[in-house]
Design a protein around this motif. Structure first.
Motif, short mmCIF file in Angstrom:
data_model
loop_
_atom_site.label_atom_id
_atom_site.label_comp_id
_atom_site.label_asym_id
_atom_site.label_seq_id
_atom_site.Cartn_x
_atom_site.Cartn_y
_atom_site.Cartn_z
N ARG A 35 1.01 -1.40 -0.11
CA ARG A 35 0.05 -0.29 0.28
C ARG A 35 0.19 1.18 -0.01
NH1 ARG A 35 -4.55 2.50 -0.82
NH2 ARG A 35 -4.95 4.12 0.16
N LYS A 39 0.76 4.01 -3.27
CA LYS A 39 -0.10 5.55 -2.54
C LYS A 39 1.14 6.30 -3.26
CE LYS A 39 -0.85 6.56 1.78
NZ LYS A 39 -0.47 6.25 3.47
N MET A 42 0.84 6.64 -6.59
CA MET A 42 -0.70 7.18 -7.06
C MET A 42 -0.56 8.57 -6.88
SD MET A 42 -4.28 4.79 -6.29
CE MET A 42 -3.71 4.35 -4.18
N LYS A 43 0.18 9.54 -5.91
CA LYS A 43 0.07 10.83 -5.77
C LYS A 43 0.43 11.49 -6.90
CE LYS A 43 2.35 13.44 -2.54
NZ LYS A 43 0.96 13.58 -1.92
N ARG A 44 -0.31 12.25 -6.59
CA ARG A 44 -0.91 13.96 -7.88
C ARG A 44 -0.02 14.45 -7.49
NH1 ARG A 44 -6.09 11.10 -9.20
NH2 ARG A 44 -4.69 8.77 -9.57
N CYS A 98 -6.49 12.79 -19.09
CA CYS A 98 -7.45 14.16 -17.63
C CYS A 98 -8.81 13.69 -17.94
CB CYS A 98 -7.56 15.13 -18.91
SG CYS A 98 -5.91 15.99 -19.00
N GLY A 99 -9.12 12.55 -19.15
CA GLY A 99 -10.24 12.23 -18.78
C GLY A 99 -10.35 10.50 -17.21
N HIS A 100 -9.91 10.29 -17.00
CA HIS A 100 -9.00 9.96 -15.67
C HIS A 100 -8.88 10.82 -14.42
CE1 HIS A 100 -8.64 5.49 -17.23
NE2 HIS A 100 -7.84 6.11 -17.85
N GLY A 101 -8.37 12.18 -14.95
CA GLY A 101 -8.82 13.14 -13.75
C GLY A 101 -7.84 12.81 -13.55
N SER A 102 -6.26 12.31 -13.54
CA SER A 102 -5.24 11.89 -13.18
C SER A 102 -4.51 12.66 -13.66
CB SER A 102 -4.71 10.40 -12.68
OG SER A 102 -4.75 10.13 -14.50
N ARG A 107 -7.96 19.98 -10.08
CA ARG A 107 -9.07 19.23 -11.28
C ARG A 107 -9.30 20.18 -12.33
NH1 ARG A 107 -14.72 16.85 -8.85
NH2 ARG A 107 -15.78 16.61 -11.47
N THR A 133 -15.40 4.73 -19.53
CA THR A 133 -15.31 3.85 -18.45
C THR A 133 -15.60 2.50 -18.47
OG1 THR A 133 -16.10 6.31 -17.45
CG2 THR A 133 -16.76 3.69 -15.65
N HIS A 136 -12.60 0.18 -19.59
CA HIS A 136 -12.08 -0.05 -18.16
C HIS A 136 -12.29 -0.80 -16.96
CE1 HIS A 136 -7.93 1.88 -17.77
NE2 HIS A 136 -8.76 2.60 -18.55
N PRO A 289 -5.33 2.15 -13.04
CA PRO A 289 -5.79 3.75 -13.41
C PRO A 289 -6.03 4.52 -12.79
CG PRO A 289 -7.81 1.95 -13.77
CD PRO A 289 -6.62 1.54 -12.75
N MET A 290 -5.31 4.79 -11.87
CA MET A 290 -5.54 5.42 -11.24
C MET A 290 -3.59 6.10 -10.84
SD MET A 290 -7.77 5.51 -8.21
CE MET A 290 -6.87 6.23 -7.28
#
Ligand code: FES
Lengths: 374, 103
Positions: A35, A39, A42-44, A98-102, A107, A133, A136, A289-290
């Motif tokens: 984990r 993490k 995944m960090k943005r 950008c569709g994934h928002g990542s 935002r 979506t 996936h 996908p994250m």
């Protein structure tokens, strides 16, 4: 040559079969990652995507300025070539991330670039978000994944023509016209919830106003130049998107629940990686996908012990894809089952049945037809 | 219903989430960046995916499957493809334990 034993229709026979055998909205195989490590992956952050967006828009501005300045001379050609690839291929990957928002941490930045990318690609931001979506949820599940770009056997002419974005433009143009008229086909309604549909209509109508303005300008100028800037790049700049997109899943398994069997990771050159925003790490992207695009190379290092070896080049990927597509003309159940290294967890039947190349694929209703003579 | 003793406060890192199963139901427990604890249903409302595998950013939980987001304090759906709010459950901290009021 055999005819297809598959029914790719979103409400068709194989859609029901896939559901019956538990392939739909199912649990997929995941490589185990602690984990804390996950993490960190995944960090943005905003930094990498701001840098890349400045470069992208900078290159587009320079290229389109050169193209306009030298128009209609042939000397403008290289400028349009660069502009087109940025407009119709780099924007495909921006639409995707950008569709994934990542892509960005912030935002509004994701949402703003998403809207620009959708406009360039003529992809309705609502319907395409929801179709992706589904891609996936049910990756390459026949009858459920709306983004399967080559059915088995492949329609080669279609694949080749689409190097010029023809089907992309026809499909999206038709959808846009339908949405302008307030109509959404039943197949699209299967993945776009009711509450989202009005947004799809609104955006299509805003685009109609923009395209009409471009058309008015073109008539006033007596030149197609305005369309060289908006619209036509889809024809002359999609080739890179198609070249990389074909590598994602073609020739690999259908109806499995393990992305290692249906997706492909390929090492590619840095320019293509910029255009494609690292989606060449495609198994990794589907499994997690994250993880934002800029962390995919790191993720690849963490999981590669559990993956089939990545292809060393675009050429190597196509050396696998083309013979597989040819074999699928004889037997649509043929696919490439890539072997795993000794360090990997084996493919598990509970995730895909005992699927072997050339054997009937679970959830495909018509397999007896596969080898029947025409 | 009695309060359920779910875990120790330091079982959850700050700005993180863990899975908590009780009976045959799965929940997600959150530790916010400013030290508060929250509890929601364990599965995303879009598809049956454990939110505990997702990413906590401030007061948002992002689902690991399609990046839908919820405000885990209120359960409000904040980013497509999630459209249906998440159930939330009262939480209190007592003597270093996270207590949850579950139905
Ligand atoms: S399963 Fe959570 S966003 Fe789709």
């Amino acid at each position: 040559m055999s005819r297809s034993n598959r029914d790719y229709a979103l409400l068709g026979r194989d859609a029901k079969l896939a559901e019956e055998i538990g392939l739909v909205s199912a649990q997929w195989y995941h490589t185990e990652i602690p984990r804390s490590e996950m993490k960190a992956l995944m960090k943005r952050s905003d930094g990498p995507a701001i840098r890349d967006t400045i470069i992208l828009f900078g290159v587009m501005l320079a290229a389109v300025s050169g193209g306009i300045a030298l128009w209609p001379s042939w000397w403008s050609l290289p400028f349009w070539a660069v502009y087109g690839v940025m407009y119709a291929s780099a924007m495909d990957s921006r639409w995707h991330e950008c569709g994934h928002g990542s892509a960005f941490k912030t935002r509004w930045m994701n949402d703003a670039l998403y809207q620009v990318a959708c406009f360039c690609m003529l992809r309705n931001p609502v319907t395409w978000r929801w179709s992706h979506t589904r891609h996936h949820t049910d990756t390459i599940v026949v009858g459920h994944d709306p983004e399967i770009i080559a059915m088995r056997p492949a329609d080669v002419a279609r694949l080749l023509i689409n190097v010029f974005g023809v089907y992309e433009l026809i499909g999206n143009g038709r959808t846009t016209l339908q949405l302008i008229a307030g109509y959404m086909p039943e197949t699209v309604k299967t993945f776009v919830p009711e509450s989202e549909r009005s947004k799809a209509f609104l955006i299509a109508r805003i685009w109609a106003v923009i395209y009409l303005s471009v058309a008015a300008l073109a008539i006033w100028m007596g030149s197609i130049l305005p369309f060289m800037v908006i619209g036509l790049p889809i024809f002359y700049g999609s080739w890179h998107m198609v070249m990389t997109g074909v590598m994602q899943h073609l020739g690999l398994a259908e109806n499995v629940l393990d992305h290692r069997l249906n997706s492909r990771t390929v090492y590619i050159n840095p320019v293509s990686r910029f255009i494609y925003w690292n989606m060449n790490y495609h198994v990794e992207h589907h499994m997690f996908p994250m993880v934002p695009y800029h962390a995919l190379p790191k993720l690849h290092e963490v999981v590669k012990h559990d993956m089939p070896p990545a292809h060393g080049s675009i050429f190597s990927a196509y050396a696998e894809i083309i013979p597989a597509l040819r074999k699928q003309f004889q037997n649509p159940d043929w696919f490439v089952k890539r072997s795993l290294p000794g360090t990997a967890k084996p493919y598990r039947p509970e995730f895909h049945g005992d699927l072997e190349p050339g054997q009937p694929t679970p959830g495909i209703g018509g397999y007896p037809l596969a080898t029947a003579a025409e | 219903m009695p309060w359920i003793n779910a875990c120790a406060t330091d079982d959850i890192d700050e700005e993180d989430v863990i899975r908590f199963d009780h009976g045959d139901t799965s929940y997600a427990l959150y530790h916010s960046p400013d030290g508060d604890f929250f509890c929601t249903a364990g599965f995303c409302t879009h598809e049956k995916v454990h939110l505990a595998d997702g990413l906590v950013m401030d007061y948002l939980i992002e689902c690991p499957k399609h990046n839908g987001q919820f405000d885990y304090r209120t359960g409000e759906a904040r980013r497509a493809p999630v459209c249906v709010n998440l159930r939330t459950f009262p939480v209190k901290v007592e003597a270093g334990r996270v207590m949850v009021d579950l139905p």
